[in-house]
Design a protein around this motif. Structure first.
Motif, PDB file in Angstrom:
ATOM      1  N   LEU A 112     -54.828   3.720  16.014  1.00 31.03           N
ATOM      2  CA  LEU A 112     -54.963   4.594  17.177  1.00 31.03           C
ATOM      3  C   LEU A 112     -55.179   6.044  16.745  1.00 31.03           C
ATOM      4  O   LEU A 112     -54.718   6.452  15.672  1.00 31.03           O
ATOM      5  N   PRO A 113     -55.830   6.848  17.561  1.00 34.37           N
ATOM      6  CA  PRO A 113     -55.899   8.284  17.275  1.00 34.37           C
ATOM      7  C   PRO A 113     -54.491   8.871  17.211  1.00 34.37           C
ATOM      8  O   PRO A 113     -53.586   8.396  17.908  1.00 34.37           O
ATOM      9  N   PRO A 114     -54.272   9.899  16.395  1.00 36.45           N
ATOM     10  CA  PRO A 114     -52.927  10.432  16.215  1.00 36.45           C
ATOM     11  C   PRO A 114     -52.203  10.788  17.512  1.00 36.45           C
ATOM     12  O   PRO A 114     -51.019  10.500  17.664  1.00 36.45           O
ATOM     13  N   ALA A 115     -52.891  11.399  18.443  1.00 34.21           N
ATOM     14  CA  ALA A 115     -52.236  11.812  19.687  1.00 34.21           C
ATOM     15  C   ALA A 115     -51.790  10.608  20.505  1.00 34.21           C
ATOM     16  O   ALA A 115     -50.720  10.625  21.131  1.00 34.21           O
ATOM     17  N   GLU A 116     -52.606   9.558  20.516  1.00 31.76           N
ATOM     18  CA  GLU A 116     -52.239   8.359  21.270  1.00 31.76           C
ATOM     19  C   GLU A 116     -51.094   7.623  20.587  1.00 31.76           C
ATOM     20  O   GLU A 116     -50.204   7.084  21.260  1.00 31.76           O
ATOM     21  N   TRP A 117     -51.117   7.575  19.267  1.00 31.75           N
ATOM     22  CA  TRP A 117     -49.996   6.985  18.518  1.00 31.75           C
ATOM     23  C   TRP A 117     -48.695   7.686  18.873  1.00 31.75           C
ATOM     24  O   TRP A 117     -47.697   7.053  19.216  1.00 31.75           O
ATOM     25  N   GLU A 118     -48.717   9.023  18.820  1.00 33.01           N
ATOM     26  CA  GLU A 118     -47.519   9.795  19.160  1.00 33.01           C
ATOM     27  C   GLU A 118     -47.064   9.513  20.586  1.00 33.01           C
ATOM     28  O   GLU A 118     -45.871   9.299  20.843  1.00 33.01           O
ATOM     29  N   ARG A 119     -48.003   9.511  21.518  1.00 31.72           N
ATOM     30  CA  ARG A 119     -47.632   9.310  22.922  1.00 31.72           C
ATOM     31  C   ARG A 119     -46.931   7.971  23.106  1.00 31.72           C
ATOM     32  O   ARG A 119     -45.897   7.885  23.772  1.00 31.72           O
ATOM     33  N   ARG A 120     -47.483   6.922  22.505  1.00 30.89           N
ATOM     34  CA  ARG A 120     -46.889   5.599  22.683  1.00 30.89           C
ATOM     35  C   ARG A 120     -45.535   5.492  21.993  1.00 30.89           C
ATOM     36  O   ARG A 120     -44.607   4.876  22.535  1.00 30.89           O
ATOM     37  N   VAL A 121     -45.430   6.057  20.794  1.00 28.53           N
ATOM     38  CA  VAL A 121     -44.144   6.014  20.085  1.00 28.53           C
ATOM     39  C   VAL A 121     -43.054   6.712  20.898  1.00 28.53           C
ATOM     40  O   VAL A 121     -41.959   6.168  21.098  1.00 28.53           O
ATOM     41  N   ARG A 122     -43.352   7.899  21.368  1.00 27.45           N
ATOM     42  CA  ARG A 122     -42.347   8.673  22.089  1.00 27.45           C
ATOM     43  C   ARG A 122     -41.959   7.976  23.403  1.00 27.45           C
ATOM     44  O   ARG A 122     -40.788   7.961  23.784  1.00 27.45           O
ATOM     45  N   ARG A 123     -42.942   7.386  24.078  1.00 24.14           N
ATOM     46  CA  ARG A 123     -42.639   6.686  25.321  1.00 24.14           C
ATOM     47  C   ARG A 123     -41.739   5.477  25.055  1.00 24.14           C
ATOM     48  O   ARG A 123     -40.752   5.252  25.755  1.00 24.14           O
ATOM     49  N   ARG A 124     -42.085   4.703  24.032  1.00 27.21           N
ATOM     50  CA  ARG A 124     -41.284   3.518  23.727  1.00 27.21           C
ATOM     51  C   ARG A 124     -39.861   3.891  23.314  1.00 27.21           C
ATOM     52  O   ARG A 124     -38.889   3.294  23.798  1.00 27.21           O
ATOM     53  N   LEU A 125     -39.751   4.850  22.415  1.00 32.10           N
ATOM     54  CA  LEU A 125     -38.407   5.185  21.936  1.00 32.10           C
ATOM     55  C   LEU A 125     -37.559   5.819  23.033  1.00 32.10           C
ATOM     56  O   LEU A 125     -36.343   5.622  23.068  1.00 32.10           O
ATOM     57  N   ARG A 126     -38.182   6.538  23.951  1.00 31.69           N
ATOM     58  CA  ARG A 126     -37.395   7.110  25.044  1.00 31.69           C
ATOM     59  C   ARG A 126     -36.891   6.008  25.971  1.00 31.69           C
ATOM     60  O   ARG A 126     -35.725   6.026  26.393  1.00 31.69           O
ATOM     61  N   GLU A 127     -37.745   5.035  26.272  1.00 30.10           N
ATOM     62  CA  GLU A 127     -37.274   3.934  27.113  1.00 30.10           C
ATOM     63  C   GLU A 127     -36.182   3.142  26.408  1.00 30.10           C
ATOM     64  O   GLU A 127     -35.166   2.771  27.020  1.00 30.10           O
ATOM     65  N   LEU A 128     -36.356   2.872  25.136  1.00 37.23           N
ATOM     66  CA  LEU A 128     -35.335   2.145  24.379  1.00 37.23           C
ATOM     67  C   LEU A 128     -34.024   2.932  24.333  1.00 37.23           C
ATOM     68  O   LEU A 128     -32.936   2.369  24.497  1.00 37.23           O
ATOM     69  N   ALA A 129     -34.128   4.238  24.111  1.00 37.53           N
ATOM     70  CA  ALA A 129     -32.918   5.060  24.057  1.00 37.53           C
ATOM     71  C   ALA A 129     -32.208   5.098  25.410  1.00 37.53           C
ATOM     72  O   ALA A 129     -30.975   5.072  25.474  1.00 37.53           O
TER      73      ALA A 129
END
Length: 271
Positions: A112-129
């Motif tokens: 994925l492009p860097p910005a999209e990678w970051e967006r998905r990571v942050r969204r997933r980890l926030r939901e998990l947290a």
């Protein structure tokens, strides 16, 4: 005195071997990842109940459980429901084990492009947290695989309710950065520590014999008032990310534990 623990499967596959290795060092705590080669979340209820009973029967505290969420075996484009299911199972099992800490990482990229990678990571980890917080758990992000694995600034952006940091002393050797320099930036948010040492390659060694400056990391942690557990993960035999099928080794685990104790005894900050 700090709590000394060990990731049990580094000493052997069975619960009995793992418990014997930790208690053989005179330690009173253990970290759980796999039992008989099966991830903690994948054990059937009977097998998990037997592990929990054995750990409790030997008077051991469980300092953390190591999930596969976001780790080197996954990618950011994988099915997120798998991680939600694992957290759901571990929430029940952590309550029975008496621990609040669950190790996670931040998802290797999958093109994925860097910005999209970051967006998905942050969204997933926030939901998990958020879900972890509802279950009275804390996710601990390790400086290993994924978007924030080697970048202190990225790690710090993840910290919040339900998510803290786990520092591994040896991962800088594997990923090509100074672990102590990274620790200096994140030390205020470190809730748990893994101890390993090695030289570039990587080739893993006893704590103190490699290039990770474990002694420097221990001194820095002590100077900043760290009171959490130090959990041994020597990688002298078992290296899960290599999937080489080599089981943990009790003798190497014991030698690494003795080496860690020697480093602590010599720590100038009084660790």
């Amino acid at each position: 005195m700090r709590t000394l623990a060990g990731i049990g499967d580094e000493a052997g596959p069975s619960a009995a071997e793992q418990i014997a290795a930790v208690t053989g060092l005179g330690w009173t705590a253990i970290e759980l990842r796999t039992v008989d080669g099966t991830a903690l979340a994948d054990l059937d209820d009977a097998a998990f109940d037997a592990v929990a009973a054995a750990v409790a029967g030997h008077g051991l505290d469980v300092v953390c459980v190591d999930s596969r969420i976001g780790d080197w075996s996954s990618e950011i484009t994988d099915d997120f429901s798998r991680d939600l299911d694992e957290l759901r199972v571990l929430a029940r099992r952590c309550a029975l084990l008496g621990t609040r800490y669950v190790r996670v990482m931040s998802y290797p990229n999958a093109g994925l492009p860097p910005a999209e990678w970051e967006r998905r990571v942050r969204r997933r980890l926030r939901e998990l947290a958020d879900r972890a917080g509802q279950a009275d758990l804390v996710l601990l992000h390790e400086n290993c695989a994924g978007w924030a694995g080697a970048d202190a600034e990225r790690m710090l952006t993840l910290v919040g309710d339900g998510l803290g940091l786990l520092f591994d002393t040896g991962n800088g050797v594997a990923y090509g950065y100074s672990g102590v320099d990274l620790l200096a930036e994140i030390v205020a948010h470190v809730r748990h520590v893994h101890v390993k040492d090695g030289v570039p390659g990587p080739v893993w060694t006893l704590p103190g014999d490699g290039a990770a400056d474990v002694a420097g990391a221990l001194a820095l942690l002590a100077a900043h008032g760290y009171t959490g557990a130090l959990s041994l993960e020597p990688h002298l035999s078992l290296r899960p990310h290599e999937r080489d099928g080599v089981p943990g080794d009790a003798s190497g685990f014991h030698a690494a534990g003795i080496a860690l104790e020697a480093l602590l005894a010599a720590c100038p900050a009084g660790a």
